[in-house]
Design an enzyme around this catalytic site. Sequence first.
Site, short mmCIF file in Angstrom:
data_model
loop_
_atom_site.label_atom_id
_atom_site.label_comp_id
_atom_site.label_asym_id
_atom_site.label_seq_id
_atom_site.Cartn_x
_atom_site.Cartn_y
_atom_site.Cartn_z
CE LYS A 148 88.44 75.98 -43.02
NZ LYS A 148 88.71 77.08 -43.95
CG ASN A 149 87.12 79.71 -41.84
OD1 ASN A 149 88.16 79.15 -42.19
ND2 ASN A 149 86.00 79.67 -42.55
CB CYS A 198 90.58 78.35 -54.97
SG CYS A 198 89.13 79.07 -54.24
NE ARG A 249 87.90 82.18 -51.59
CZ ARG A 249 88.22 81.32 -50.64
NH1 ARG A 249 88.52 80.09 -50.94
NH2 ARG A 249 88.24 81.69 -49.39
CG ASP A 288 82.33 78.53 -45.15
OD1 ASP A 288 82.50 78.68 -46.37
OD2 ASP A 288 83.01 79.13 -44.29
NE ARG A 346 92.80 73.23 -47.91
CZ ARG A 346 92.45 74.22 -48.69
NH1 ARG A 346 92.16 74.01 -49.95
NH2 ARG A 346 92.38 75.45 -48.25
N1 EPU Z 1 86.35 89.16 -52.73
C1 EPU Z 1 86.84 90.00 -53.69
N2 EPU Z 1 87.94 90.74 -53.39
C2 EPU Z 1 88.56 90.69 -52.18
C3 EPU Z 1 88.05 89.82 -51.21
C4 EPU Z 1 86.94 89.05 -51.51
O1 EPU Z 1 86.30 90.07 -54.79
O2 EPU Z 1 89.56 91.41 -51.99
C5 EPU Z 1 85.14 88.35 -53.02
C6 EPU Z 1 85.41 86.85 -52.99
O3 EPU Z 1 85.93 86.40 -54.22
C7 EPU Z 1 84.05 86.30 -52.65
C8 EPU Z 1 83.47 87.36 -51.71
O4 EPU Z 1 84.21 88.56 -51.98
O5 EPU Z 1 83.28 86.21 -53.81
C9 EPU Z 1 83.54 87.07 -50.24
O6 EPU Z 1 84.83 86.60 -49.92
P1 EPU Z 1 85.51 86.75 -48.49
O7 EPU Z 1 86.67 87.66 -48.63
O8 EPU Z 1 84.50 87.06 -47.44
O9 EPU Z 1 86.04 85.26 -48.29
P2 EPU Z 1 87.38 84.87 -47.60
O10 EPU Z 1 87.68 85.83 -46.53
O11 EPU Z 1 88.42 84.59 -48.62
C10 EPU Z 1 86.35 83.43 -45.68
C11 EPU Z 1 86.44 82.01 -45.22
C12 EPU Z 1 85.74 81.11 -46.24
C13 EPU Z 1 84.29 81.55 -46.32
C14 EPU Z 1 84.20 83.04 -46.70
C15 EPU Z 1 82.79 83.58 -46.71
C16 EPU Z 1 88.50 81.99 -43.98
C17 EPU Z 1 89.89 81.55 -43.87
N3 EPU Z 1 87.84 81.64 -45.10
O12 EPU Z 1 86.99 83.48 -46.95
O13 EPU Z 1 85.82 79.79 -45.72
O14 EPU Z 1 83.61 80.80 -47.28
O15 EPU Z 1 84.98 83.82 -45.78
O16 EPU Z 1 82.20 83.43 -45.48
O17 EPU Z 1 87.97 82.61 -43.08
C18 EPU Z 1 85.66 77.45 -45.85
O18 EPU Z 1 85.91 77.42 -44.63
O19 EPU Z 1 85.25 76.45 -46.49
C19 EPU Z 1 85.83 78.71 -46.57
C20 EPU Z 1 85.96 78.78 -47.89
#
Ligand code: EPU
Length: 424
Positions: free
Chosen positions: A22-23, A120, A125, A311, A403
């Site tokens: 998915k990711n 969320c 996030r 995850d 999802r």
């Molecule tokens: N964060 C910020 N500001 C930003 C971006 C992130 O504060 O601009 C914080 C987030 O709130 C979080 C941390 O940084 O506390 C890490 O977040 P990250 O940006 O790495 O998460 P993401 O890119 O939104 C992806 C995956 C998630 C997975 C995380 C961590 C996708 C589509 N989603 O999310 O997947 O948990 O990386 O590995 O790639 C899941 O599949 O269940 C899922 C939630």
Amino acid sequence: MDRLVIEGGSPLRGEVKVGGAKNAALPLMAASILPQGPLVLQNLPTLGDLKTMGRLLGFMGGNVTPFWEGTCERVELDMSKLTRPEAPHELVKTMRASALVLGPLLARYGRAKVSLPGGCAIGVRPIDMHLKALKEMGALFDLSGGDVVATAPTGGLLGARVHFETVTVTGTENIMMAATLAKGTTTIVNAAREPEVSDTARALIAMGAKITGIGTDEITVEGVDSLKGTTYTVMADRIEAGTLIAAVAVAGGQVTLTGAPCSSMEAVLEKFAEAGLNILIEGDKLNVSFEGGTPKAVSATTLPYPGFPTDMQAQFMAVMTLAQGVSIITETIFENRFMHVAELKRLGADITLEGRVAVVKGVKGLSGAPLTASDLRASASLIIAALAAKGKSFLSRVYHLDRGYDSLDGKLRQLGAKIKREKE
Ligand code: EPU
């Protein structure tokens, strides 16, 4: 609405194929905005988030064929007639990964309007780090009516040295995609090293992008004038594979996962081996067995890759509820990713939460109960616990599961689990 009825106590046996990730699929679908020609993606799983991304691309004027009807492993994404570079609130609110279109839209069309994602179930996030990095590449932002209205400077985005304060997976992907068509060189410092980021990079290279440092914390992208369409096979889902291993850890049995992305699962495999599972890797076959025992308590702290993935935290905790001893599970990525704890307790688990730390004392057995899924990985965690529980459990709000998993219940059923889907 569907619910799952799960009856614990059956060991799992047989072979199952691990589906596409998915990711990795989500950023790759967003990447289809970049090339001049169509992007064909293979090995796509059938799941809700990808359909949402497909709907978003369609809303913008793209052609997604065939659109998911039943299963759909191969999809052609043709964004050459994009007319509306916008991600509306209705779509962003159901899937935060919609923000992944921001970088590609700015790079290819110089403008974008993307609804700002709210909080969320697992945390606040924000996407502030994505926006800061794009600003450093020359983009201008206005916030209006909850939307980020972004424009690139005349002549396009500019290469920059972007430093992420903390590791962000989709942030790294967004900037990497934006940088492929920017003028000059972009260096992403403290880049995410997740395998899905590398998969996205490899697809971009197949489209003609110039990217080095893949899989390291410093990724360099040299902008090119244009990208071309290509055909790319999405990597297998390491979290789906890990979830199935967790199921074997509580139900017992012997399972072969084919097409597993073994090399990207080291941290997870190590923990399950420490807990007592027998794990044997033969190429892309992962043989997992656990016969007639109780897992040992093992502690885990979630970290960016190559650390233990957030995850997998909920699913691992479900296993630890039945372990011999006490396991300390620390969540460092998200501030509120413990929604499964209260539900696990309803099955009889002994878990104490202190901030970001869960102390899990293994119990002798769980007993079935009505359960409510709160988010994707929490749903998987509850299914795992229910597979070990005595009696029946009923899991509602299964749409959270759908999802992000391509028929997890179907795969478990194939392995012998007593799990059925019915209308609520
Ligand atoms: N964060 C910020 N500001 C930003 C971006 C992130 O504060 O601009 C914080 C987030 O709130 C979080 C941390 O940084 O506390 C890490 O977040 P990250 O940006 O790495 O998460 P993401 O890119 O939104 C992806 C995956 C998630 C997975 C995380 C961590 C996708 C589509 N989603 O999310 O997947 O948990 O990386 O590995 O790639 C899941 O599949 O269940 C899922 C939630």
